[in-house]
Each structure stands twice: as structure tokens, then as C-alpha cells.
Design a protein around this motif. Structure first.
Motif, PDB file in Angstrom:
ATOM      1  N   TYR A  34      -9.396  -8.681   6.258  1.00  0.00           N
ATOM      2  CA  TYR A  34      -8.081  -8.101   6.023  1.00  0.00           C
ATOM      3  C   TYR A  34      -7.892  -7.818   4.537  1.00  0.00           C
ATOM      4  N   VAL A  35      -7.374  -6.654   4.235  1.00  0.00           N
ATOM      5  CA  VAL A  35      -6.897  -6.312   2.896  1.00  0.00           C
ATOM      6  C   VAL A  35      -5.388  -6.193   2.999  1.00  0.00           C
ATOM      7  N   TRP A  36      -4.668  -6.911   2.148  1.00  0.00           N
ATOM      8  CA  TRP A  36      -3.231  -7.055   2.348  1.00  0.00           C
ATOM      9  C   TRP A  36      -2.487  -5.737   2.296  1.00  0.00           C
ATOM     10  N   LYS A  37      -2.857  -4.845   1.363  1.00  0.00           N
ATOM     11  CA  LYS A  37      -2.184  -3.545   1.300  1.00  0.00           C
ATOM     12  C   LYS A  37      -2.430  -2.746   2.573  1.00  0.00           C
ATOM     13  N   SER A  42      -0.449  -0.855   7.886  1.00  0.00           N
ATOM     14  CA  SER A  42      -0.542  -0.881   9.348  1.00  0.00           C
ATOM     15  C   SER A  42       0.727  -1.469   9.954  1.00  0.00           C
ATOM     16  N   GLY A  43       1.226  -2.537   9.330  1.00  0.00           N
ATOM     17  CA  GLY A  43       2.442  -3.176   9.828  1.00  0.00           C
ATOM     18  C   GLY A  43       3.647  -2.259   9.769  1.00  0.00           C
ATOM     19  N   ALA A  44       3.762  -1.490   8.679  1.00  0.00           N
ATOM     20  CA  ALA A  44       4.885  -0.563   8.541  1.00  0.00           C
ATOM     21  C   ALA A  44       4.858   0.486   9.650  1.00  0.00           C
ATOM     22  N   MET A  45       3.659   0.977   9.944  1.00  0.00           N
ATOM     23  CA  MET A  45       3.564   1.989  10.999  1.00  0.00           C
ATOM     24  C   MET A  45       3.762   1.361  12.379  1.00  0.00           C
ATOM     25  N   GLY A  46       3.336   0.102  12.530  1.00  0.00           N
ATOM     26  CA  GLY A  46       3.580  -0.597  13.780  1.00  0.00           C
ATOM     27  C   GLY A  46       5.053  -0.846  14.023  1.00  0.00           C
ATOM     28  N   ILE A  47       5.781  -1.194  12.953  1.00  0.00           N
ATOM     29  CA  ILE A  47       7.229  -1.404  13.067  1.00  0.00           C
ATOM     30  C   ILE A  47       7.927  -0.097  13.424  1.00  0.00           C
ATOM     31  N   GLY A  48       7.474   0.987  12.781  1.00  0.00           N
ATOM     32  CA  GLY A  48       8.045   2.290  13.099  1.00  0.00           C
ATOM     33  C   GLY A  48       7.839   2.655  14.558  1.00  0.00           C
ATOM     34  N   ASP A 131     -10.223   1.431   6.899  1.00  0.00           N
ATOM     35  CA  ASP A 131     -11.643   1.103   6.776  1.00  0.00           C
ATOM     36  C   ASP A 131     -11.961  -0.269   7.359  1.00  0.00           C
ATOM     37  N   HIS A 132     -10.973  -0.920   7.927  1.00  0.00           N
ATOM     38  CA  HIS A 132     -11.134  -2.281   8.442  1.00  0.00           C
ATOM     39  C   HIS A 132     -10.856  -2.304   9.944  1.00  0.00           C
ATOM     40  N   PHE A 133     -11.645  -3.080  10.646  1.00  0.00           N
ATOM     41  CA  PHE A 133     -11.494  -3.202  12.093  1.00  0.00           C
ATOM     42  C   PHE A 133     -10.987  -4.601  12.400  1.00  0.00           C
ATOM     43  N   ASN A 134      -9.716  -4.689  12.725  1.00  0.00           N
ATOM     44  CA  ASN A 134      -9.097  -5.978  13.015  1.00  0.00           C
ATOM     45  C   ASN A 134      -7.856  -5.748  13.864  1.00  0.00           C
ATOM     46  N   LEU A 135      -7.205  -6.817  14.254  1.00  0.00           N
ATOM     47  CA  LEU A 135      -6.029  -6.696  15.118  1.00  0.00           C
ATOM     48  C   LEU A 135      -4.856  -6.034  14.396  1.00  0.00           C
ATOM     49  N   GLY A 136      -4.873  -6.072  13.061  1.00  0.00           N
ATOM     50  CA  GLY A 136      -3.858  -5.352  12.306  1.00  0.00           C
ATOM     51  C   GLY A 136      -3.994  -3.852  12.499  1.00  0.00           C
ATOM     52  N   THR A 137      -5.240  -3.390  12.559  1.00  0.00           N
ATOM     53  CA  THR A 137      -5.488  -1.967  12.782  1.00  0.00           C
ATOM     54  C   THR A 137      -4.966  -1.531  14.151  1.00  0.00           C
ATOM     55  N   ALA A 138      -4.929  -2.460  15.104  1.00  0.00           N
ATOM     56  CA  ALA A 138      -4.479  -2.134  16.458  1.00  0.00           C
ATOM     57  C   ALA A 138      -3.034  -1.643  16.487  1.00  0.00           C
ATOM     58  N   ILE A 139      -2.218  -2.098  15.537  1.00  0.00           N
ATOM     59  CA  ILE A 139      -0.813  -1.673  15.514  1.00  0.00           C
ATOM     60  C   ILE A 139      -0.588  -0.483  14.585  1.00  0.00           C
ATOM     61  N   ARG A 140      -1.662   0.019  14.006  1.00  0.00           N
ATOM     62  CA  ARG A 140      -1.583   1.163  13.076  1.00  0.00           C
ATOM     63  C   ARG A 140      -1.563   2.451  13.910  1.00  0.00           C
ATOM     64  N   ASN A 141      -0.444   2.744  14.485  1.00  0.00           N
ATOM     65  CA  ASN A 141      -0.333   3.873  15.417  1.00  0.00           C
ATOM     66  C   ASN A 141       0.519   4.991  14.841  1.00  0.00           C
ATOM     67  N   VAL A 243     -12.549   6.844   8.850  1.00  0.00           N
ATOM     68  CA  VAL A 243     -12.785   8.266   9.078  1.00  0.00           C
ATOM     69  C   VAL A 243     -13.486   8.868   7.870  1.00  0.00           C
ATOM     70  N   ILE A 244     -14.192   9.975   8.108  1.00  0.00           N
ATOM     71  CA  ILE A 244     -14.954  10.617   7.041  1.00  0.00           C
ATOM     72  C   ILE A 244     -14.021  11.129   5.947  1.00  0.00           C
ATOM     73  N   HIS A 245     -12.910  11.751   6.352  1.00  0.00           N
ATOM     74  CA  HIS A 245     -11.932  12.256   5.383  1.00  0.00           C
ATOM     75  C   HIS A 245     -10.706  11.345   5.425  1.00  0.00           C
ATOM     76  N   ALA A 246     -10.771  10.254   4.689  1.00  0.00           N
ATOM     77  CA  ALA A 246      -9.701   9.256   4.705  1.00  0.00           C
ATOM     78  C   ALA A 246      -8.537   9.710   3.818  1.00  0.00           C
ATOM     79  N   PRO A 247      -7.321   9.233   4.104  1.00  0.00           N
ATOM     80  CA  PRO A 247      -6.165   9.611   3.288  1.00  0.00           C
ATOM     81  C   PRO A 247      -6.191   9.007   1.888  1.00  0.00           C
ATOM     82  N   ASP A 248      -6.986   7.958   1.679  1.00  0.00           N
ATOM     83  CA  ASP A 248      -7.111   7.309   0.371  1.00  0.00           C
ATOM     84  C   ASP A 248      -5.751   6.894  -0.172  1.00  0.00           C
ATOM     85  N   SER A 249      -4.966   6.275   0.682  1.00  0.00           N
ATOM     86  CA  SER A 249      -3.628   5.848   0.293  1.00  0.00           C
ATOM     87  C   SER A 249      -3.156   4.748   1.226  1.00  0.00           C
ATOM     88  N   TYR A 250      -2.310   3.866   0.680  1.00  0.00           N
ATOM     89  CA  TYR A 250      -1.669   2.845   1.502  1.00  0.00           C
ATOM     90  C   TYR A 250      -0.217   3.219   1.809  1.00  0.00           C
TER      91      TYR A 250
END
Length: 318
Positions: A34-37, A42-48, A131-141, A243-250
């Protein structure tokens, strides 16, 4: 209490499992799972999604499903009868199983369309952007997928599945999809012959060329096998997530919208209207001048390269 709403039970379970995985990773793993940022994004998008989900469920999903069910399954002499002449499905246990199978079939094509139609990919890329595969990514919708997803499922109430059963099947699918996002579950033997598992979903979240656009299934993998998109995790391949073309932003807003911005910029590359349509509705990576490649083009090049130089490491073309 609405038993068909996965958020009633899902949110507390999701948070608890994420915290458990964070704790386990800190005590049993040397890598930064996990990287906190990244987790905060991911959490912000999950809450949304959690806020928008119920609103869209009421205004779009339930309304569309109810109207479709009522239209195609009118009451005839007190019996709900499908317009094709048979009695609409009830609530027997086997109806739930059939509906779950129909849901998985629909999820496969919905998910695959999200990867093969660029406008839909612009909404779905949000989920793959970490770039991370974890349960946090699962809520990044992505939030925009909530607007069009119900229309893929309209055929289910149309053929006679009760709306409550369809929504319940969607909830089960959501639970299964969430827990797939963990690296700590190993290959599961015979289970992998039927079900979509954690290692298969690692393939799906990989940006390795040979893994792109594979394993679209929900809780089953049979439709991937039938339609040629199944791929098993190779222990000899170093998986790179994202992804190959990542947004490069948090920044959640950048993550949510960056691919739509790229589509807009790409449509200005050619004056031809047909090219503009392809940049919007064609496969991701399509270009009128060959400057970028689709997944199929990349994989074809990769296959040719490996066949001529099997010991050479392949570099992604774009």
C-alpha cells in the motif's frame, strides 16, 4: 431493510478487510503493498461511488429495471406472463442460480466492452489506474460506469427475472469482485477450473502485453474460456500492475477524467469524421496514423517478436 443493496453489508466488510490486509502486509511482507496517497485516492473514489451508487440505483437502475419488467411481463389474469408466452420467473432457488449465471454472462460482456470501446474504457480505466494490486484498489471505481451499466442488464428483467433477484445477483457479483483484489491468496487447484480467482484477476490488472484484456469474468471463468480471453498467471512472468498510459496523479478528479481529456485531444489529430468516431468508439490505442497501437496489435507484435527472438525481452510499443 433493503436486502438487495450490497452497501448495507459491503462497506463495513470492505473497510475491515482493507485494514486487515494493511496489517498483514506490514507484518508479513517486505514490499510496499500500500502507498498511502494511492490508498487515499482509491478511498476518495470509493466514497464517491458509495454516495452516487444509491442515488443512481434509485433513479436509473430500479426505474429502468422496473419499467422493463412491467413492460415485458404484464399481468394476465393475475399471473405475471412474459410477452413471449411463458409465465415469468418467480423466486424459487433455481431461479436465483439461473439469474446468477445470467448475471455473470452479462458482467463478462459489460466488462469486456469496457476494455474494447474507448469511451467506456475512459470510465473504466479508473479502476486499473493504480500501480498496486490490493483490496484498496478494489474500491477504486469510476463514477461514470454507474450511468450506463444498468442498460447492459436490461435483458434480464425483460425475459422474466424479478427485479429484486437481478439486483441481488449484482450484489453477489460485487462482493466476489471485491475480494479478488488480493495477492495473498495462492492458486486454488480445481477451483480455478470453474471460478475466477485471485491469481486470474492479477492477470487482468497487469499491463504486461501478454496479459492485456484477459480474464473479464465475474465469479466464473467459463465465458473467458468460451470466448478466448482466458489467461492463467505464469509464475515466471514478473507482473507489472496498472495501465500503460497512467494518469500520473493522485488527484481523484484527474484520475476520473484524464482519459476523456486524451480522447478529446486525439479527435483533433485528424479532420476526418470517421477517424474522430474511431478515437471515441474504437478500441483503446487505435490511431489513424499508426502512432499508437491497440491491444490486439501489440499482442500480435509481441507474438511475432517472441517467435523470432524468444530470449529477448520485449519492450511495449506505446
Amino acid at each position: 431493510m433493503d436486502l438487495t443493496n450490497p452497501l448495507i453489508y459491503g462497506v463495513p466488510c470492505f473497510i475491515a478487510l482493507i485494514l486487515l490486509e494493511i496489517t498483514y502486509s506490514h507484518t508479513h511482507d517486505n514490499e510496499d503493498l500500500y502507498v498511502w496517497k494511492d490508498l487515499m485516492a482509491s478511498g476518495a473514489m470509493g466514497i464517491g461511488s458509495a454516495i452516487l451508487g444509491p442515488l443512481i440505483k434509485i433513479t436509473v437502475l430500479i426505474t429502468v429495471f422496473n419499467y422493463t419488467y412491467e413492460f415485458f411481463n404484464p399481468l394476465v389474469d393475475g399471473v405475471r406472463t412474459n410477452i413471449m408466452g411463458y409465465e415469468s420467473f418467480g423466486y424459487a432457488w433455481y431461479v436465483f442460480l439461473l439469474c446468477q449465471l445470467a448475471d455473470d454472462f452479462t458482467y463478462y460482456w459489460f466488462h469486456r466492452a469496457n476494455h474494447e470501446i474507448r469511451l467506456l474504457w475512459a470510465a473504466h480505466i479508473v479502476h486499473h489506474s493504480s500501480d498496486h494490486f490490493n483490496l484498496g484498489t478494489a474500491i477504486r471505481n469510476g463514477w461514470f460506469t454507474l450511468l450506463y451499466k444498468p442498460f447492459f442488464y436490461m435483458w434480464m428483467p425483460a425475459v422474466g427475472f424479478p427485479v429484486e433477484v437481478v439486483v441481488f445477483a449484482l450484489a453477489i457479483e460485487s462482493f466476489w469482485q471485491f475480494q479478488l483484489h488480493s495477492k495473498y491468496v495462492p492458486k486454488m487447484g480445481w477451483v480455478e477450473k470453474i471460478f475466477n480467482t485471485h491469481t486470474m484477476h492479477q492477470v487482468h490488472h497487469s499491463q504486461n502485453v501478454e496479459y492485456l484484456d484477459k480474464n473479464h469474468g465475474g465469479f466464473l471463468n467459463i465465458f473467458d474460456k468460451i470466448f478466448g480471453t482466458w489467461k492463467e498467471l505464469d509464475d515466471d512472468i514478473d507482473v507489472k500492475f496498472g495501465v500503460i498510459h497512467a494518469p500520473d496523479s493522485y488527484n481523484p478528479l484527474v484520475i476520473l477524467t484524464h482519459e476523456f481529456k486524451d480522447i478529446w485531444n486525439d479527435t483533433k489529430k485528424s479532420p476526418k469524421f470517421s477517424h474522430k468516431l474511431m478515437y471515441i468508439f474504437g478500441p483503446p490505442g487505435w490511431s489513424h496514423d499508426g502512432s499508437t497501437m491497440t491491444v490486439k496489435q501489440q499482442q500480435r507484435l509481441f507474438k511475432d517478436h517472441k517467435s523470432t527472438s524468444p530470449n529477448t525481452k520485449f519492450s511495449r510499443p506505446n
